[in-house]
Write a protein that holds these residues in place. Structure first.
Motif, PDB file in Angstrom:
ATOM      1  N   UNK A  91       0.821  -1.209   0.000  1.00 27.16           N
ATOM      2  CA  UNK A  91       0.000   0.000   0.000  1.00 27.16           C
ATOM      3  C   UNK A  91       0.852   1.255   0.000  1.00 27.16           C
ATOM      4  N   UNK A  92       1.927   1.251   0.768  1.00 31.67           N
ATOM      5  CA  UNK A  92       2.811   2.412   0.815  1.00 31.67           C
ATOM      6  C   UNK A  92       3.462   2.634  -0.551  1.00 31.67           C
ATOM      7  N   UNK A  93       3.946   1.549  -1.148  1.00 32.76           N
ATOM      8  CA  UNK A  93       4.572   1.662  -2.471  1.00 32.76           C
ATOM      9  C   UNK A  93       3.549   2.150  -3.500  1.00 32.76           C
ATOM     10  N   UNK A  98       1.353   6.222  -7.126  1.00 31.07           N
ATOM     11  CA  UNK A  98       0.148   6.922  -7.587  1.00 31.07           C
ATOM     12  C   UNK A  98       0.238   8.423  -7.365  1.00 31.07           C
ATOM     13  N   UNK A  99       0.778   8.836  -6.241  1.00 38.11           N
ATOM     14  CA  UNK A  99       0.920  10.263  -5.988  1.00 38.11           C
ATOM     15  C   UNK A  99       1.846  10.908  -7.018  1.00 38.11           C
ATOM     16  N   UNK A 100       2.939  10.230  -7.335  1.00 38.20           N
ATOM     17  CA  UNK A 100       3.851  10.747  -8.357  1.00 38.20           C
ATOM     18  C   UNK A 100       3.161  10.798  -9.719  1.00 38.20           C
ATOM     19  N   UNK A 106      -1.240  16.096 -13.391  1.00 38.40           N
ATOM     20  CA  UNK A 106      -1.785  17.417 -13.092  1.00 38.40           C
ATOM     21  C   UNK A 106      -0.871  18.520 -13.620  1.00 38.40           C
ATOM     22  N   UNK A 107       0.417  18.402 -13.379  1.00 35.38           N
ATOM     23  CA  UNK A 107       1.361  19.432 -13.831  1.00 35.38           C
ATOM     24  C   UNK A 107       1.430  19.484 -15.347  1.00 35.38           C
ATOM     25  N   UNK A 108       1.522  18.321 -15.997  1.00 36.44           N
ATOM     26  CA  UNK A 108       1.566  18.308 -17.464  1.00 36.44           C
ATOM     27  C   UNK A 108       0.250  18.798 -18.068  1.00 36.44           C
ATOM     28  N   UNK A 135      -7.774  12.789  -3.801  1.00 42.18           N
ATOM     29  CA  UNK A 135      -8.172  11.511  -3.202  1.00 42.18           C
ATOM     30  C   UNK A 135      -7.099  10.936  -2.305  1.00 42.18           C
ATOM     31  N   UNK A 136      -5.851  10.974  -2.770  1.00 44.75           N
ATOM     32  CA  UNK A 136      -4.756  10.448  -1.950  1.00 44.75           C
ATOM     33  C   UNK A 136      -4.553  11.315  -0.710  1.00 44.75           C
ATOM     34  N   UNK A 137      -4.613  12.633  -0.870  1.00 40.58           N
ATOM     35  CA  UNK A 137      -4.442  13.523   0.279  1.00 40.58           C
ATOM     36  C   UNK A 137      -5.558  13.327   1.301  1.00 40.58           C
ATOM     37  N   UNK A 138      -6.779  13.144   0.838  1.00 39.63           N
ATOM     38  CA  UNK A 138      -7.903  12.919   1.743  1.00 39.63           C
ATOM     39  C   UNK A 138      -7.761  11.588   2.470  1.00 39.63           C
TER      40      UNK A 138
END
Length: 152
Positions: A91-93, A98-100, A106-108, A135-138
């Protein structure tokens, strides 16, 4: 005695000096320095790449969910194996990957939205990336608050 001539309807003089001149083209078309939009890039390559990265991140999320759940059921029933420990590590990996991926999409997407072409793919990339990051931040915030309230 000379007769007074009627004023010309399109006379140029001091009263017409404030008029900007003939209007050509559509709003936003013009050279830099003119009113309208700033000059932008021509291709929407960044938006397309952001869309692809965002879709790959969604695919990793879906596949990761099935793989991680299968770790719990296959390894927790075997003697001497802890499926939940593997689930936590996986899950951590998954969250880091996913965050990356979502942040990159988003940036692109934001960079691609400045292009004159393919704004649709840039907009979709912004939507996928933004929703993924939120979603990840929440989820991270809910985990943090939940573990704090539980006393861990």
């Amino acid at each position: 005695m000379s007769e007074q001539q009627p004023p010309r309807p399109y006379a140029s003089g001091p009263t017409d000096a404030a008029w900007p001149g003939p209007v050509t083209g559509y709003p936003g078309q013009g050279y830099p320095g003119q009113l309208g939009e700033a000059p932008r890039g021509r291709s929407g390559t960044a938006g397309r790449i952001g869309l692809i990265v965002g879709l790959l991140s969604v695919l990793v999320s879906v596949v990761g969910s099935f793989v991680l759940r299968s770790l719990i059921y296959t390894h927790s029933t075997s003697p001497g194996r802890d499926g939940f420990a593997l689930f936590r590590i996986g899950s951590v990996v998954e969250v880091i990957v996913l965050l990356a991926g979502y942040a990159t999409a988003l940036i692109l997407g934001i960079v691609g939205a400045r292009a004159t072409q393919n704004r649709l793919s840039a907009g979709i990339a912004i939507g996928i990336g933004g929703a993924g990051v939120i979603g990840i931040a929440t989820s991270w915030l809910a985990t943090l608050v939940g573990s704090t309230l539980a006393g861990y």
